[in-house]
Design an enzyme around this catalytic site. Structure first.
Site, short mmCIF file in Angstrom:
data_model
loop_
_atom_site.label_atom_id
_atom_site.label_comp_id
_atom_site.label_asym_id
_atom_site.label_seq_id
_atom_site.Cartn_x
_atom_site.Cartn_y
_atom_site.Cartn_z
N HIS A 199 33.42 36.06 48.38
CA HIS A 199 32.84 35.05 47.48
C HIS A 199 33.07 35.44 46.02
CE1 HIS A 199 29.62 32.16 46.15
NE2 HIS A 199 29.59 33.02 45.14
N GLU A 200 32.72 36.67 45.67
CA GLU A 200 32.83 37.08 44.26
C GLU A 200 34.28 37.10 43.79
OE1 GLU A 200 30.29 37.04 42.45
OE2 GLU A 200 28.86 36.96 44.11
N HIS A 250 35.33 33.89 42.45
CA HIS A 250 35.02 33.75 41.02
C HIS A 250 36.03 34.51 40.17
CE1 HIS A 250 31.36 31.67 41.81
NE2 HIS A 250 30.67 32.71 42.23
N HIS A 297 31.19 27.52 41.96
CA HIS A 297 30.50 27.35 43.23
C HIS A 297 30.82 26.00 43.87
CE1 HIS A 297 27.30 30.59 42.29
NE2 HIS A 297 28.25 31.06 43.09
#
Length: 267
Positions: free
Chosen positions: A214-215, A218, A224
């Site tokens: 997930h990170e 980014h 998101h």
């Protein structure tokens, strides 16, 4: 989802508590305070206009993001979301770290793990980071190279509390990690709260593979997603590690930034 210490309750003359606005939806004062802090952190608004209308608008914005009935009033569904552990990056695109859809311009992006958790071996952390990068590189024409010396494009590490980026961690639970969009300095860096219990999926705790994938989304420039099946959904949910993979929403998002690896191979 940082839960700060509550301020003292304001009292009216005669000892009567200040009544909550209708937007509190009949929830308790504690829940209303928690909701206001959550909205301030993940759906930021101008501090000069912190009135009922602003709170109502931000509640609606949050309800829209999470596909809830748009009422502008606090509800039990919102409280459930607020209480979930999650990523520390805001959900509102125009206030997030990714307003201009930045991306890496080099075809080779370097990364380095600069600090580790006591919960997993260095080997296991490196292995899971490599696996997360492989999930993203499978879909886009970027190569990721781990370096051991010098400054990498993406610096990955674990830390507690204040750790030098103006976004201190909040202890166990709540905010698990955060990352910065591509760019110089902190750009691309991913930080994980060492106060969490990190796991490789073989024990109870936060699955590091889920969080780092997930990170790194980014770190590559994604914000998101409101799709609950997406890796880029902001709240953490325990999943079956065997079935963990990027969703179609994640793939479409990353390919909008970098192109389709299959088309790239045909060139």
């Amino acid at each position: 989802m940082q839960l700060a210490v509550l301020c003292a309750v304001c009292l009216l003359p005669g000892g009567l508590a200040l009544p909550l606005p209708p937007e509190a939806g009949g929830m308790s004062e504690l829940q209303w305070e928690q909701a206001q802090r959550y909205l301030k952190k993940f759906y930021p608004y101008d501090s000069k206009s912190r009135d009922v209308n602003s709170l109502r608008a931000k509640l609606k914005e949050m309800q829209q993001f999470f596909h809830l009935p748009i009422t502008g009033m606090l509800s039990s569904d919102i409280i459930k979301i607020i209480q979930k552990p999650r990523c520390g990056v805001p959900d509102v695109a125009e206030y997030s770290l990714f307003p201009d859809r930045p991306k890496w311009t080099s075809k080779v992006v370097t990364y380095k793990v600069i600090s580790y958790t006591r919960d997993l071996s260095h080997f296991k952390v490196n292995q899971l980071v490599d696996k997360a990068f492989a999930m993203w590189s499978k879909e886009i024409p970027l190569q990721f190279k781990r370096i051991r010396v010098g400054i990498a494009d993406i610096m990955i590490g674990f830390a507690r509390g204040a750790h030098g980026d103006s976004f201190p961690f909040d202890g166990p639970g709540n905010t698990l990690a955060h990352a910065f969009a591509p760019g110089p300095g902190l750009g691309g860096d991913a930080h994980f709260d060492e106060d969490e219990r990190w796991t490789d999926g073989t024990s109870i705790g936060i699955n590091f593979l889920f969080a780092v994938t997930h990170e790194l989304g980014h770190s590559l420039g994604l914000g998101h997603s409101s799709d609950p099946n997406a890796v880029m959904y902001p709240t953490y949910e325990a999943r079956d590690a065997k079935d963990f993979k990027l969703s179609q929403d994640d793939i479409e998002g990353i390919q909008k930034l970098y192109g389709n690896i299959y088309d790239f191979k045909k060139e």
